[in-house]
Write an enzyme that holds these catalytic residues in place. Structure first.
Site, PDB file in Angstrom:
ATOM      1  N   ASP A  19       7.113  -8.998   1.162  1.00  0.00           N
ATOM      2  CA  ASP A  19       6.575 -10.214   1.784  1.00  0.00           C
ATOM      3  C   ASP A  19       7.709 -11.092   2.313  1.00  0.00           C
ATOM      4  OD1 ASP A  19       4.540 -11.883   2.600  1.00  0.00           O
ATOM      5  OD2 ASP A  19       4.422 -12.957   0.692  1.00  0.00           O
ATOM      6  N   HIS A  36       9.182  -8.630  11.430  1.00  0.00           N
ATOM      7  CA  HIS A  36       8.616  -7.330  11.055  1.00  0.00           C
ATOM      8  C   HIS A  36       9.586  -6.200  11.388  1.00  0.00           C
ATOM      9  CE1 HIS A  36       4.979  -9.165   9.753  1.00  0.00           C
ATOM     10  NE2 HIS A  36       4.590  -9.555  10.951  1.00  0.00           N
ATOM     11  N   LEU A 131      11.864  12.141  -3.969  1.00  0.00           N
ATOM     12  CA  LEU A 131      11.150  10.875  -4.189  1.00  0.00           C
ATOM     13  C   LEU A 131       9.772  10.999  -3.560  1.00  0.00           C
ATOM     14  CD1 LEU A 131      11.524   7.707  -4.927  1.00  0.00           C
ATOM     15  CD2 LEU A 131      11.900   7.407  -2.473  1.00  0.00           C
TER      16      LEU A 131
HETATM   17  C1  IPE Z   1       0.655  -9.009   0.933  1.00  0.00           C
HETATM   18  O1  IPE Z   1       1.267  -9.992   1.694  1.00  0.00           O
HETATM   19  C2  IPE Z   1       0.445  -7.783   1.730  1.00  0.00           C
HETATM   20  C3  IPE Z   1       1.639  -7.111   2.241  1.00  0.00           C
HETATM   21  C4  IPE Z   1       2.888  -7.421   2.015  1.00  0.00           C
HETATM   22  C5  IPE Z   1       1.371  -5.982   3.054  1.00  0.00           C
HETATM   23  P1  IPE Z   1       0.448 -11.174   2.383  1.00  0.00           P
HETATM   24  O2  IPE Z   1       1.440 -12.037   3.073  1.00  0.00           O
HETATM   25  O3  IPE Z   1      -0.646 -10.626   3.204  1.00  0.00           O
HETATM   26  O4  IPE Z   1      -0.184 -11.916   1.117  1.00  0.00           O
HETATM   27  P2  IPE Z   1      -0.848 -13.343   0.959  1.00  0.00           P
HETATM   28  O5  IPE Z   1      -1.875 -13.485   2.048  1.00  0.00           O
HETATM   29  O6  IPE Z   1       0.243 -14.356   1.115  1.00  0.00           O
HETATM   30  O7  IPE Z   1      -1.417 -13.356  -0.414  1.00  0.00           O
HETATM   31  C1  IPE Z   2       4.882  -9.176   4.988  1.00  0.00           C
HETATM   32  O1  IPE Z   2       5.414 -10.295   5.594  1.00  0.00           O
HETATM   33  C2  IPE Z   2       4.447  -8.127   5.996  1.00  0.00           C
HETATM   34  C3  IPE Z   2       2.989  -7.965   6.124  1.00  0.00           C
HETATM   35  C4  IPE Z   2       2.072  -8.567   5.419  1.00  0.00           C
HETATM   36  C5  IPE Z   2       2.541  -7.034   7.139  1.00  0.00           C
HETATM   37  P1  IPE Z   2       4.496 -11.461   6.125  1.00  0.00           P
HETATM   38  O2  IPE Z   2       4.114 -11.186   7.546  1.00  0.00           O
HETATM   39  O3  IPE Z   2       3.359 -11.717   5.212  1.00  0.00           O
HETATM   40  O4  IPE Z   2       5.508 -12.674   6.080  1.00  0.00           O
HETATM   41  P2  IPE Z   2       5.202 -14.171   5.663  1.00  0.00           P
HETATM   42  O5  IPE Z   2       4.598 -14.140   4.302  1.00  0.00           O
HETATM   43  O6  IPE Z   2       4.259 -14.729   6.684  1.00  0.00           O
HETATM   44  O7  IPE Z   2       6.541 -14.829   5.696  1.00  0.00           O
HETATM   45 MG    MG Z   3       3.077 -12.943   3.614  1.00  0.00          MG
END
Ligand code: IPE
Ligand code: IPE
Ligand code: MG
Length: 250
Positions: A19, A36, A131
């Protein structure tokens, strides 16, 4: 839980919620897409690190949740495109590095090209042993439990299974991870302290580790810190601390 698992110091299975990509980009006044892309680079480093450690058998990465469809359409489209290009670029390398690739989640939601590439990656790498890399896409722990219940009820209706025979083991066998070990260590980057519908069943006794580091900045050193934290913990699985100490000395 078999006793020999109780003092196993290195995690066999590490599960990560990657995240913070969006915030990483926003801090740099860049579009979330850049975050990303930077996230993919971090994935590469972490996968290589885990493949090189003979104790780590499984690495699970949460790439797209069943709730991430709620994001703006442009971001969802971008993530799908990035997922496809990453697969196209990486499958061969994963195979060369003896890594077995597996996907968990409801793949039926993806377009046919992507589904084909995912199947191709799984088939090509299925006998690799360094792995097991699990990518969770369109995955949710609740979805997983629901689809397991559907499979089991079909088996009961077909007369293959009685309702009395349904136990934790049977349910577990119908979940996406099935025979793979449960995560020993769960890591969430990006500072949030929640599991966001990841592996709800399997996390029952997993050691949880949260770090404020945003995913694109997560390095092998940061992973080693998480592993060191894990190694300093006493996993009790319901026993007392004294019992665990006695098992370790026996
Ligand atoms: C969780 O992250 C899902 C992934 C990293 C793929 P999110 O950014 O979607 O989670 P929330 O919405 O903050 O809980
Ligand atoms: C995690 O990073 C990747 C996915 C959920 C696809 P985020 O896109 O949730 O990044 P933040 O949480 O908005 O910084
Ligand atoms: Mg996120």
């Amino acid at each position: 839980m078999p006793v020999e698992r109780l003092h196993l110091a290195t995690p066999r299975h590490i599960a990560i919620i990657m995240d913070g990509n969006g915030r990483w980009a926003q801090q740099r006044l860049l579009p979330r897409a850049v975050g990303h892309n930077a996230g993919v680079k971090a994935v590469r480093k972490i996968v290589e690190f885990c493949a090189a450690d003979p104790h780590i058998e499984v690495l699970s990465l949460f790439a797209f949740s069943s709730e991430n469809w709620r994001r703006p359409e442009a971001e969802v489209t971008l993530l799908m495109r990035l997922f496809l290009t990453t697969l196209q670029n990486e499958i061969e390398k994963l195979h060369k590095n003896n890594i077995r690739l597996r996907f968990i989640g409801d793949c039926s939601a993806f377009d046919e090209t992507l589904q084909k590439k995912m199947r191709e990656g799984e088939t090509k790498t299925k006998n690799n042993t360094a792995l097991t890399l699990i990518i969770a896409v369109n995955y949710g722990g609740r979805w997983d439990l629901t689809q397991a219940c559907q499979q089991i009820s079909r088996r009961v209706a077909a007369g293959e299974l009685t309702s009395h025979a349904i136990n934790e083991n049977v349910l577990n066998q119908h979940l996406s991870l099935a025979t793979l070990p449960e995560p020993d260590l769960f890591i969430r980057t990006g500072g949030e302290q929640r599991v966001s519908n990841f592996m709800l069943w399997q996390l029952a006794y997993t050691e949880l580790y949260f770090t404020p580091i945003l995913w694109p900045d997560f390095t092998e050193i940061a992973l080693q810190e998480a592993i060191t934290s894990f190694q300093g913990r006493q996993r009790r699985f319901g026993h007392t601390g004294d019992q665990i100490a006695a098992f370790a000395n026996s």
